[in-house]
Design a protein around this motif. Sequence first.
Motif, PDB file in Angstrom:
ATOM      1  N   ALA A 359       0.823  -1.207   0.000  1.00  0.00           N
ATOM      2  CA  ALA A 359       0.000   0.000   0.000  1.00  0.00           C
ATOM      3  C   ALA A 359       0.860   1.261   0.000  1.00  0.00           C
ATOM      4  N   MET A 360       1.963   1.248   0.754  1.00  0.00           N
ATOM      5  CA  MET A 360       2.849   2.413   0.789  1.00  0.00           C
ATOM      6  C   MET A 360       3.456   2.670  -0.586  1.00  0.00           C
ATOM      7  N   ARG A 361       3.882   1.605  -1.252  1.00  0.00           N
ATOM      8  CA  ARG A 361       4.441   1.756  -2.595  1.00  0.00           C
ATOM      9  C   ARG A 361       3.416   2.362  -3.548  1.00  0.00           C
ATOM     10  N   LEU A 362       2.184   1.888  -3.469  1.00  0.00           N
ATOM     11  CA  LEU A 362       1.143   2.403  -4.350  1.00  0.00           C
ATOM     12  C   LEU A 362       0.854   3.869  -4.067  1.00  0.00           C
ATOM     13  N   VAL A 363       0.807   4.238  -2.771  1.00  0.00           N
ATOM     14  CA  VAL A 363       0.545   5.635  -2.413  1.00  0.00           C
ATOM     15  C   VAL A 363       1.658   6.535  -2.932  1.00  0.00           C
ATOM     16  N   GLU A 364       2.903   6.092  -2.840  1.00  0.00           N
ATOM     17  CA  GLU A 364       4.026   6.906  -3.300  1.00  0.00           C
ATOM     18  C   GLU A 364       3.978   7.141  -4.804  1.00  0.00           C
ATOM     19  N   ARG A 365       3.367   6.227  -5.534  1.00  0.00           N
ATOM     20  CA  ARG A 365       3.309   6.362  -6.990  1.00  0.00           C
ATOM     21  C   ARG A 365       2.135   7.217  -7.460  1.00  0.00           C
ATOM     22  N   VAL A 366       1.196   7.500  -6.558  1.00  0.00           N
ATOM     23  CA  VAL A 366       0.036   8.300  -6.945  1.00  0.00           C
ATOM     24  C   VAL A 366       0.463   9.746  -7.147  1.00  0.00           C
ATOM     25  N   GLN A 367       0.122  10.309  -8.297  1.00  0.00           N
ATOM     26  CA  GLN A 367       0.411  11.706  -8.582  1.00  0.00           C
ATOM     27  C   GLN A 367      -0.762  12.549  -8.097  1.00  0.00           C
ATOM     28  N   LEU A 368      -0.586  13.165  -6.933  1.00  0.00           N
ATOM     29  CA  LEU A 368      -1.662  13.958  -6.348  1.00  0.00           C
ATOM     30  C   LEU A 368      -1.747  15.324  -7.014  1.00  0.00           C
ATOM     31  N   PRO A 369      -2.967  15.853  -7.176  1.00  0.00           N
ATOM     32  CA  PRO A 369      -3.139  17.159  -7.836  1.00  0.00           C
ATOM     33  C   PRO A 369      -2.821  18.306  -6.891  1.00  0.00           C
ATOM     34  N   LEU A 370      -1.556  18.382  -6.459  1.00  0.00           N
ATOM     35  CA  LEU A 370      -1.149  19.397  -5.503  1.00  0.00           C
ATOM     36  C   LEU A 370       0.007  20.205  -6.085  1.00  0.00           C
ATOM     37  N   PRO A 371       0.156  21.466  -5.660  1.00  0.00           N
ATOM     38  CA  PRO A 371       1.238  22.294  -6.207  1.00  0.00           C
ATOM     39  C   PRO A 371       2.618  21.862  -5.759  1.00  0.00           C
ATOM     40  N   ALA A 372       2.726  21.086  -4.697  1.00  0.00           N
ATOM     41  CA  ALA A 372       4.014  20.574  -4.226  1.00  0.00           C
ATOM     42  C   ALA A 372       3.880  19.091  -3.944  1.00  0.00           C
ATOM     43  N   THR A 373       4.980  18.371  -4.085  1.00  0.00           N
ATOM     44  CA  THR A 373       4.963  16.928  -3.836  1.00  0.00           C
ATOM     45  C   THR A 373       4.931  16.665  -2.336  1.00  0.00           C
ATOM     46  N   PRO A 374       3.938  15.924  -1.852  1.00  0.00           N
ATOM     47  CA  PRO A 374       3.915  15.606  -0.420  1.00  0.00           C
ATOM     48  C   PRO A 374       5.089  14.692  -0.049  1.00  0.00           C
ATOM     49  N   ALA A 375       5.674  14.941   1.103  1.00  0.00           N
ATOM     50  CA  ALA A 375       6.728  14.077   1.625  1.00  0.00           C
ATOM     51  C   ALA A 375       6.145  13.296   2.789  1.00  0.00           C
ATOM     52  N   LEU A 376       5.501  12.174   2.489  1.00  0.00           N
ATOM     53  CA  LEU A 376       4.809  11.409   3.518  1.00  0.00           C
ATOM     54  C   LEU A 376       5.746  10.530   4.334  1.00  0.00           C
ATOM     55  N   GLY A 377       6.870  10.151   3.756  1.00  0.00           N
ATOM     56  CA  GLY A 377       7.842   9.364   4.508  1.00  0.00           C
ATOM     57  C   GLY A 377       7.324   8.028   4.987  1.00  0.00           C
ATOM     58  N   LEU A 378       6.539   7.341   4.174  1.00  0.00           N
ATOM     59  CA  LEU A 378       5.968   6.052   4.574  1.00  0.00           C
ATOM     60  C   LEU A 378       7.031   4.966   4.467  1.00  0.00           C
ATOM     61  N   THR A 379       7.537   4.543   5.611  1.00  0.00           N
ATOM     62  CA  THR A 379       8.560   3.505   5.636  1.00  0.00           C
ATOM     63  C   THR A 379       8.279   2.531   6.777  1.00  0.00           C
ATOM     64  N   LEU A 380       8.780   1.317   6.611  1.00  0.00           N
ATOM     65  CA  LEU A 380       8.655   0.308   7.663  1.00  0.00           C
ATOM     66  C   LEU A 380       9.929   0.336   8.505  1.00  0.00           C
ATOM     67  N   ASP A 381      10.096   1.401   9.286  1.00  0.00           N
ATOM     68  CA  ASP A 381      11.270   1.480  10.142  1.00  0.00           C
ATOM     69  C   ASP A 381      11.052   0.663  11.413  1.00  0.00           C
ATOM     70  N   ALA A 382      12.026   0.701  12.315  1.00  0.00           N
ATOM     71  CA  ALA A 382      11.959  -0.139  13.513  1.00  0.00           C
ATOM     72  C   ALA A 382      10.737   0.198  14.357  1.00  0.00           C
TER      73      ALA A 382
END
Length: 821
Positions: A359-382
Amino acid sequence: MSRLWPDIRLAARLLARSPGLTAVAVVSLALGIGANTAIFSLVNSLLLVPTPGRDPARLVTVYTSDSSGPLYGASSYLDYVDFRDRSQAFEDLAAHTLQPLLVTIRGESRRAMGALVTGNTFDLLGLQAAHGRLLLSAEQVPGGHPVVVLGHAFWKTHFGAEPSIVGQPISLNGQSYTIVGIAPEGLTGFIRGVAADVFVPLAMQQALGGDSLEERGNRGLMLIGRLRDDVPIEAARARLAIIAGQHFTDYPGVWSNVRGEGRTVSVLAERDSRLMPQISMPVTAFLAVLMTVVLLVLALACSNVAGLLLARASARRRELAIRLAVGATRGQIVRQLLTESVLVALLGGGLGVGLAAVAMRLVERVQLPLPATPALGLTLDARVLVFALALSTVTGVVFGLLPAWRASRTDPIASIKAGGDAPRRTRRPTLRDALVIGQVAVSCLLLVGAGLLLRSLTNAGSIDPGFTARGVLAFSIDLGSRGVDEERGRILHDQLLERLSALPGVESASLASRVPLTLGGGRRGLGVEGYTPAQGEDMEVHYSVVGPGYCETMRTALAEGRSFDRTDASGPGVVVVNEAFVRRFWPGQAALGRRVIVPRRVAGEGVDTPMAVVGVARDGKYTSLGEDPTPFVFYPASHLYEAETTVLVRTAGNPTALVAGIRRAVAALDAGLPVYDVKTLEQHVGLSLFPVRAVAWLLGAMGALALLLAGVGLYGVLAQTVARRTREIGIRMAVGATERHVMTAVVGGALRLTLIGAGLGLAAAFGVTRFLGFLLYGVSPLDPITFAGMVLVLAVVGMAAAAVPARRAARVDPFEALRAE
């Protein structure tokens, strides 16, 4: 551990003997745990992960209050220098801001978000370049260091992660810059949630078309500092408060607010300013809603699995009774059954983490209609993995505890005599019924919320925004990126509009600095003839700088007067205001001919320019479709020049068919002038509905998942009921009951559970949906059609879940049932 390991092996063997039940349980939990893991990753990224670099506990953020009152505003460069050099509170202090830039790569121009930073920013944080070097403290000479550091993601996307790009030139706003390094991976910028594509020395701000750094009133910088080891944050606040008081005395014009009071300097610890304070509360509230929704879905999955385990424990009653009879303690029985449930939960958690990663990979690939690219930082960290493990373990205990406790209370002698599962003589509500009712209630709540938002999206299309978007193509140009001065820029604007208007299929053309409903709103202070503002009254008004023919191109209706035309360029300044402006400043009076006083800068000096009202536009929507009528001013581009502007072209047919012709027309004026952000106006306006669409999609997806889980749970209850009442059904049919009667009884039981759950869900929705009011257009949070429709959907699902058990019950052979009796 020596006692636990045999329980784990036995649990694995027993689960393997019931692959169907185990698969259903694992998948149900995986959906719930996966959704929770994905949302927690977002919470972790925005709220929990500290700022990259060394010793974030000593980092602070410094804010200067805005003129209109809010505490957490931006600072000017000269104030930054004073705070850094005079406070003696910081080991170092850095400044940064965001500025959209035009980046030209291999002849193609695109918008990129630039982080303009003081050269000491990376050293302050203790960051190292992935390749090359980062910006240096010495690179703070105005206009003297045209260098750039590429963001790691931008480098991978546009340069194929090629290290040799370091040292090569790149064009920013039409000027050549040298790439000196690549930012470290994981650094998305210095304003959390917004990705910075390139990092440029703040000293280049004016060269890139931004404000001068030498004017104390130009406030646009965010400040981040590292406290000295011997200076607590309270001392830093006290020292900066002294400087703020001195500035109020020395520079009262730019250091006072609308009430005539001095501005306030605030210092927040890093953990309290990971999100900008202005948005921290709404973002945190939104994340809390997301976590609540996915936790509800997990609760549904848990109730489903608990129901399955209750049925399984009932079927294993004879086995458990024999174990108790031969010496097993009730504690051992509970431990064994809890081991099985926790093992199922861990399997579901492992699969859920995999689903979350997808799901995180898919969300990162979605091109949102926003003036700036969101930096959501979705990672599976510790932290996220520990959360998933803890959630899986707790989930296993929660849904397994009650079935284990009930199974341990089995009477060994009675169960052995009865063959394990004694039939019930009466049909009373069971715990599994209660679980299904709860599932239906939660499903109803989520579906009502999704239904309201979907109806809202439908209604949004009927709201009059004050203009007609259909048939208009919009694109942006930035003459400043080509180094074009104001005089030449006005000429190019006029020539471009003439060329565009002459294209076949074009009805009219104009331009605007801010297009309505495109997240590009701004406000400007002014004075109003004949109006005396109250003490501290906010006199900033939303505005746009527009070209001649704007109202005709946008089809903005006028209540009276006229729009701008080309003759306004040579005459005195004029403006068009809207009806809300007239109601606020000249209620019950004629507006035409009255004047507004507009502060301008002419030859570097501030000048108050009177401009007469020549037209009154009908009220429209400027920042959102749901806003109340708000004052708005249209200024003529002939008097307030904007180098960066959006060109609007109204066409007789399909607007996108003219893209090639428009590009040729622009290239004929200036072959190097890039055209970017080319969209239909309908696509631009779609930005205003993005929040509603996002929430509707989320609630709809969660609601559909909840409905699926509720349907599965209801099916399980009915299937078990039919299996346990086979003898009773056979006797009823033997004494005259028809197949229709039997099917009606089973379906009626399903509808009873569904309607009870729907009733509880509606009651909860009455209290919850009112909080969605700010996202709804033309529909009440208590809309009866939506509420009734969702009950109907649930009833249909309930009957569908009952179909198979009902047919199975109707096919019971009474002779076989009586023979078994």
